[in-house]
Design a protein around this motif. Structure first.
Motif, mmCIF file in Angstrom:
data_model
loop_
_atom_site.group_PDB
_atom_site.id
_atom_site.type_symbol
_atom_site.label_atom_id
_atom_site.label_comp_id
_atom_site.label_asym_id
_atom_site.label_seq_id
_atom_site.Cartn_x
_atom_site.Cartn_y
_atom_site.Cartn_z
ATOM 1 N N VAL A 16 -0.241 17.054 -6.562
ATOM 2 C CA VAL A 16 -0.240 16.913 -5.140
ATOM 3 C C VAL A 16 -1.105 18.156 -4.554
ATOM 4 C CG1 VAL A 16 1.291 17.240 -3.145
ATOM 5 C CG2 VAL A 16 2.165 15.866 -5.182
ATOM 6 N N TRP A 25 -1.892 19.877 -1.067
ATOM 7 C CA TRP A 25 -1.687 19.874 0.470
ATOM 8 C C TRP A 25 -2.928 20.202 1.245
ATOM 9 C CZ3 TRP A 25 2.673 17.827 0.947
ATOM 10 C CH2 TRP A 25 3.859 18.001 0.234
ATOM 11 N N VAL A 46 -6.278 12.952 5.928
ATOM 12 C CA VAL A 46 -5.180 13.096 6.915
ATOM 13 C C VAL A 46 -5.636 12.388 8.261
ATOM 14 C CG1 VAL A 46 -3.250 14.264 8.060
ATOM 15 C CG2 VAL A 46 -3.648 14.607 5.748
ATOM 16 N N ALA A 81 -0.660 4.860 8.286
ATOM 17 C CA ALA A 81 0.383 5.692 7.736
ATOM 18 C C ALA A 81 0.478 5.850 6.242
ATOM 19 C CB ALA A 81 1.700 5.038 8.090
ATOM 20 N N ALA A 82 0.133 4.689 5.457
ATOM 21 C CA ALA A 82 0.055 4.886 4.212
ATOM 22 C C ALA A 82 -1.078 5.927 3.636
ATOM 23 C CB ALA A 82 -0.210 3.632 3.567
ATOM 24 N N THR A 83 -2.324 6.057 4.508
ATOM 25 C CA THR A 83 -3.367 6.986 4.142
ATOM 26 C C THR A 83 -2.990 8.494 4.358
ATOM 27 O OG1 THR A 83 -5.002 5.101 4.783
ATOM 28 C CG2 THR A 83 -5.632 7.658 4.641
ATOM 29 N N VAL A 84 -2.215 8.504 5.425
ATOM 30 C CA VAL A 84 -1.478 10.004 5.675
ATOM 31 C C VAL A 84 -0.698 10.495 4.539
ATOM 32 C CG1 VAL A 84 -0.140 11.175 7.263
ATOM 33 C CG2 VAL A 84 -1.725 9.688 8.426
ATOM 34 N N VAL A 85 0.146 9.478 4.312
ATOM 35 C CA VAL A 85 1.095 9.786 3.047
ATOM 36 C C VAL A 85 0.590 9.986 1.586
ATOM 37 C CG1 VAL A 85 2.936 9.025 1.612
ATOM 38 C CG2 VAL A 85 3.101 8.704 4.201
ATOM 39 N N GLY A 86 -0.719 9.043 1.079
ATOM 40 C CA GLY A 86 -1.040 8.953 0.293
ATOM 41 C C GLY A 86 -2.441 10.147 -0.156
ATOM 42 N N SER A 87 -2.825 10.667 1.169
ATOM 43 C CA SER A 87 -3.767 11.616 1.086
ATOM 44 C C SER A 87 -3.651 12.636 0.073
ATOM 45 C CB SER A 87 -4.125 12.111 2.426
ATOM 46 O OG SER A 87 -2.918 12.587 3.152
ATOM 47 N N VAL A 88 -2.290 13.157 0.096
ATOM 48 C CA VAL A 88 -1.948 14.530 -0.740
ATOM 49 C C VAL A 88 -2.142 14.165 -2.270
ATOM 50 C CG1 VAL A 88 -0.689 15.493 1.009
ATOM 51 C CG2 VAL A 88 0.429 13.940 -0.615
ATOM 52 N N SER A 94 -0.102 0.301 9.635
ATOM 53 C CA SER A 94 0.483 0.330 8.063
ATOM 54 C C SER A 94 -0.427 1.187 7.225
ATOM 55 C CB SER A 94 0.956 -0.927 7.620
ATOM 56 O OG SER A 94 -0.044 -1.779 7.410
#
Length: 334
Positions: free
Chosen positions: A139, A141, A36, A191-198, A188
């Motif tokens: 997932v 967290w 993240v 942002a995709a890394t933050v979302v996909g990290s989980v 982009s």
């Protein structure tokens, strides 16, 4: 067989950082927290114009030499595989050579298919047959551990920028895309890394090696038609994701050197282009060679891979040798 850190470094500098960080934490949730952080830093890089310009304006001799240094160990893998694993490596190389002569655009897919055939013929098919085909999404967290954030998150950001994004921009420029939208790309993918990290996606980036395959003339002679290769690659990733169980089993039973060898066959043209760009200007050839050697050495210092150190050493060499951009030199000439 699971690749070790040296083998992973050939394919993905970020993966090598993850292996090196194994001693820091055994908690994957803490690693996700580092993913993240890396994504946030990539996003900030894209949103901060000065920083985005800085990371995309590295002098061409250094950037091209860094790309060549990253590609070089991969491109010698076919030679190593043919010598060390002749029963597996030689058929793949021979198939690639035949198709490179009669149907160049199909040479790499044919080599990939040949790899699957020789691996199955070697008696490893039983494990593939027992592998579930349906993927399972899980997932995780994040947990934000300060030690892991510093020891994994920051190096992951550095190697992603130095080993993937900067070479990726150089790939695009080398193949005739002079003004890639750096800020949009960085923001982009961050942002995709933050979302996909989980979901375990530790970094989304320009993927310099894949970009080198899809952005060059081997993808299509017309530069404006090469997007088809990128779309086709994305579709292939989706198919691999849906069959990730079988794909993982195939990769697991395949010798890592053979996997790297197939990638090397696909990157010969990119290596030639990067080397030409690095040595194009006589005044900076020594700097380019120094950068190339540091990156190709695959040394790791303080948990940071050779791509970053190649940039540092190349920049120091360029400053010490008094290099100036060509336009500035021409203006200074009476």
């Amino acid at each position: 067989m699971v690749p070790d850190a040296a083998e992973l470094r050939l394919v993905d500098p970020g993966a090598a950082v993850l292996v090196a960080a194994e001693a820091t934490t055994g908690d994957f949730r803490a690693a996700v927290g580092a993913f993240v952080l890396c994504g946030v830093l990539l996003l900030v890089t894209g949103l901060w114009p000065a920083l985005a310009r800085a990371v995309t304006r590295i002098p061409k001799p250094i950037a091209s030499a860094m790309l060549a240094g990253i590609l070089f160990p991969i491109c010698i893998a076919p030679v190593l595989a043919a010598v060390q694993l002749p029963a597996l490596g030689l058929p793949v190389v021979i198939v690639w050579l035949l198709f490179a002569r009669i149907a160049p655009r199909w040479a790499v897919p044919a080599a990939v298919l040949a790899t699957v055939v020789v691996v199955l013929a070697s008696g490893e098919g039983a494990e593939l047959a027992a592998t579930p085909l349906a993927p399972v999404l899980s997932v995780t967290w994040p947990v934000f551990d300060p030690l892991v954030l510093v020891s994994l998150g920051l190096p992951l950001y550095v190697v992603t920028m130095a080993g993937q994004n900067v070479p990726g921009f150089e790939v695009l420029k080398t193949f005739g895309y002079p003004h890639p939208p750096a800020r949009v790309v960085l923001a982009s993918t961050g942002a995709a890394t933050v979302v996909g990290s989980v979901l375990g996606a530790y970094t989304l980036n320009l993927a310099a090696i894949t970009a080198a395959m899809m952005a060059g003339p081997d993808a299509h002679p017309d530069r404006d038609r090469r997007w088809v290769a990128s779309v086709a690659g994305g579709v292939c990733y989706l198919v691999l994701g849906l069959g990730s169980g079988a794909a993982t089993a195939l990769v697991t039973v395949t010798p890592p050197l053979l996997i790297t060898a197939v990638a090397g066959l696909a990157l010969f043209g990119a290596l030639a282009t990067a080397t030409t760009g690095a040595l194009e200007e006589p005044a900076t050839r020594v700097v380019a060679v120094v950068t190339f050697l540091v990156v190709a050495s695959q040394v790791s210092v303080a948990g940071i891979g050779s791509a970053f150190w190649g940039l540092v050493v190349g920049g120091i060499a360029m400053l010490w040798l008094g290099w100036r951009p060509r336009r500035r030199r021409e203006l200074a000439t009476p």
